[in-house]
Design an enzyme around this catalytic site. Structure first.
Site, PDB file in Angstrom:
ATOM      1  N   CYS A   1     -85.099 -12.053 -12.046  1.00 42.31           N
ATOM      2  CA  CYS A   1     -84.880 -10.741 -12.636  1.00 42.31           C
ATOM      3  C   CYS A   1     -83.428 -10.525 -13.019  1.00 42.31           C
ATOM      4  O   CYS A   1     -83.100  -9.511 -13.616  1.00 42.31           O
ATOM      5  CB  CYS A   1     -85.342  -9.657 -11.683  1.00 42.31           C
ATOM      6  SG  CYS A   1     -84.555  -9.787 -10.086  1.00 42.31           S
TER       7      CYS A   1
HETATM    8  C1  LIG Z   1     -87.361 -12.864  -8.101  1.00 47.94           C
HETATM    9  S1  LIG Z   1     -87.263 -14.367  -7.269  1.00 47.94           S
HETATM   10  C2  LIG Z   1     -88.932 -14.542  -6.716  1.00 47.94           C
HETATM   11  C3  LIG Z   1     -89.199 -13.950  -5.386  1.00 47.94           C
HETATM   12  C4  LIG Z   1     -90.574 -14.255  -4.835  1.00 47.94           C
HETATM   13  N1  LIG Z   1     -91.632 -13.842  -5.728  1.00 47.94           N
HETATM   14  C5  LIG Z   1     -90.785 -13.579  -3.486  1.00 47.94           C
HETATM   15  O1  LIG Z   1     -91.555 -12.639  -3.417  1.00 47.94           O
HETATM   16  O2  LIG Z   1     -90.164 -14.012  -2.506  1.00 47.94           O
HETATM   17  C6  LIG Z   1     -87.204 -15.546  -8.554  1.00 47.94           C
HETATM   18  C7  LIG Z   1     -87.170 -16.987  -8.099  1.00 47.94           C
HETATM   19  O3  LIG Z   1     -87.188 -17.825  -9.246  1.00 47.94           O
HETATM   20  C8  LIG Z   1     -86.493 -19.018  -8.913  1.00 47.94           C
HETATM   21  N2  LIG Z   1     -86.117 -19.725 -10.141  1.00 47.94           N
HETATM   22  C9  LIG Z   1     -85.086 -19.462 -10.977  1.00 47.94           C
HETATM   23  N3  LIG Z   1     -85.072 -20.317 -12.001  1.00 47.94           N
HETATM   24  C10 LIG Z   1     -86.146 -21.147 -11.817  1.00 47.94           C
HETATM   25  C11 LIG Z   1     -86.667 -22.257 -12.554  1.00 47.94           C
HETATM   26  N4  LIG Z   1     -86.090 -22.674 -13.676  1.00 47.94           N
HETATM   27  N5  LIG Z   1     -87.770 -22.869 -12.079  1.00 47.94           N
HETATM   28  C12 LIG Z   1     -88.354 -22.468 -10.928  1.00 47.94           C
HETATM   29  N6  LIG Z   1     -87.893 -21.435 -10.192  1.00 47.94           N
HETATM   30  C13 LIG Z   1     -86.814 -20.773 -10.632  1.00 47.94           C
HETATM   31  C14 LIG Z   1     -85.309 -18.505  -8.118  1.00 47.94           C
HETATM   32  O4  LIG Z   1     -84.748 -19.534  -7.320  1.00 47.94           O
HETATM   33  C15 LIG Z   1     -85.923 -17.358  -7.315  1.00 47.94           C
HETATM   34  O5  LIG Z   1     -86.289 -17.778  -6.034  1.00 47.94           O
END
Ligand SMILES: C[S@@+](CC[C@H](N)C(=O)[O-])C[C@H]1O[C@@H](n2cnc3c(N)ncnc32)[C@H](O)[C@@H]1O
Length: 392
Positions: free
Chosen positions: A77
């Protein structure tokens, strides 16, 4: 029947845990940050795998064979949180990747979560178009966690899709169970924190920083700071700064995010603070999951959905209905099935009589009731016709 889930951008597992507690079977999760993966894997029986979700083809190849009932996930986000078109242009690609993965796998349902302002972003508009073209009906709502069993005023946007449904298909289930009053920390944790007031470092000193446990907590963010020397105070602080006011610990912030007390944490303090702040509060995830489960259990199942394609052709050929009317009949059929499950060999008079005894159905307007009964009647006629064909 158990419904399977794949979680994308799974972080430390807030959303996954909520879905699991609601009764879904979470079978796989993907994430690219090793600290979050390590934490996730301490808390689930399946494992989170490292994958860069910019790579849509790799994700589709991995996930498609699992045929999940639903794919869930919150793309990062940060793209939207600090607004600015330049930042959005750089990272919003992951929201589009999420939509492309959904479009290619076509699970029956999906849930996409994000910060409230994502709803008006360019990235979401692109993703939305992809979902609509793929045939999903969408429920799009901002939920305030404190009305969904979480002692925190965090607001989050949810876009929930289901194949072949009209837009707004989950609205009444999703909004119908909101509590009528916000949850406070004391409501949820009693006096577990051992303090009446605590400090949450504000983005700037035009905002207050001291909160009472008799109100919902402000949004738990990804950083946690001590009270700076010379904190000037704020007229809206719940009390003035004194020796008993302290910042929350990492564990306490996780509790306010409604992670179970026995959730296991690993990694540096900074990493843990970040993943806790990133997470969907477990009870908010559970709240959404329960609405979805209610829909899945109450609506026509996959086998019947296949059947609906033949029903569609039958309505066209035998009843000479136009495609618009066919879609109306089908969405009414799904709706009536939510009031009272319709079996293929039901007797229409008996079914109508039972329907009439269901308060939620009886309180619909006469024209809605009559449309719904007509859809059920058409479906039963079709079912009878299909039976006769297979017996001949
Ligand atoms: C908003 S957080 C998600 C939180 C999760 N839904 C929870 O409830 O704990 C977004 C996640 O996307 C991951 N992320 C960022 N870029 C990414 C990528 N290119 N591929 C996979 N994951 C990614 C980040 O590391 C982060 O943990």
């Amino acid at each position: 029947m158990s419904h399977t889930i794949v979680d994308l951008f799974a972080g430390c597992g807030g959303l996954s845990k909520g879905f699991e507690l609601a009764g879904f079977d979470v079978v796989a999760a993907y994430e690219n940050w090793d600290s979050a993966i390590a934490c996730y894997n301490l808390n689930f029986n399946h494992s989170a795998k490292q994958l860069d979700l910019n790579d849509v083809d790799a994700a589709v190849q991995e996930i498609a064979p699992m045929k999940p009932t639903a794919i869930i996930g919150g793309p990062p986000c940060q793209d939207f949180s600090h607004a600015g078109k330049r930042i959005e242009a750089g990272r919003a690609g992951l929201t589009e990747s999420y939509a492309n993965i959904i479009q290619q796998i076509r699970p029956r349902c999906f849930v996409m979560e994000n910060v409230a302002r994502a709803q008006s972003s360019h990235a979401y508009a692109v993703a939305r178009e992809i979902f609509k073209t793929a045939g999903y009906g969408l429920t799009e709502q901002v939920l305030t966690a404190s009305f969904c069993g979480v002692p925190q005023s965090r607001k989050r946007f949810f876009c929930i899709g289901a194949l072949g449904e009209p837009d707004g298909f989950l609205d009444s289930r999703l909004l119908g169970k909101l509590s009528d009053r916000e949850m406070t920390i004391r409501d949820y944790l009693g006096d577990e924190l051992g303090t009446e007031y605590y400090y949450r470092h504000p983005r700037n000193y035009s905002r207050r920083a001291i909160y009472s446990i008799d109100e919902p907590a402000p949004t738990m963010r990804g950083v946690n700071r001590p009270i700076p020397k010379g904190y000037p105070g704020h007229p809206k602080d719940a009390c003035s700064v004194n020796d008993s006011v302290r910042p929350l610990s990492t564990y306490e912030r996780a509790r306010i995010q409604t992670f179970p007390a026995d959730y296991r944490w690993i990694g540096s303090k900074t990493d843990q603070e970040q993943m806790i702040g990133n997470a969907v509060p477990v009870n908010l995830g559970k709240y959404v999951a329960e609405a979805l489960l209610d829909y899945l259990n109450g609506s026509i199942d996959n086998e019947q959905i296949a059947n609906i394609e033949s029903f569609r052709s039958w309505l066209k050929q035998e009843k000479k209905l136009a495609s618009r009317s066919i879609s109306d009949v089908i969405s009414r059929l799904k709706r009536v099935n939510q009031f009272l499950e319709l079996s293929d060999d039901a007797d229409i008079d008996l079914y109508s009589m039972r329907l009439g005894r269901i308060d939620a159905f009886a309180s619909q307007s006469p024209s809605v009731r009559s449309h719904l009964k007509r859809a059920a009647k058409l479906y039963l006629e079709f079912a009878q016709h299909t039976r006769a064909l297979s017996e001949s």
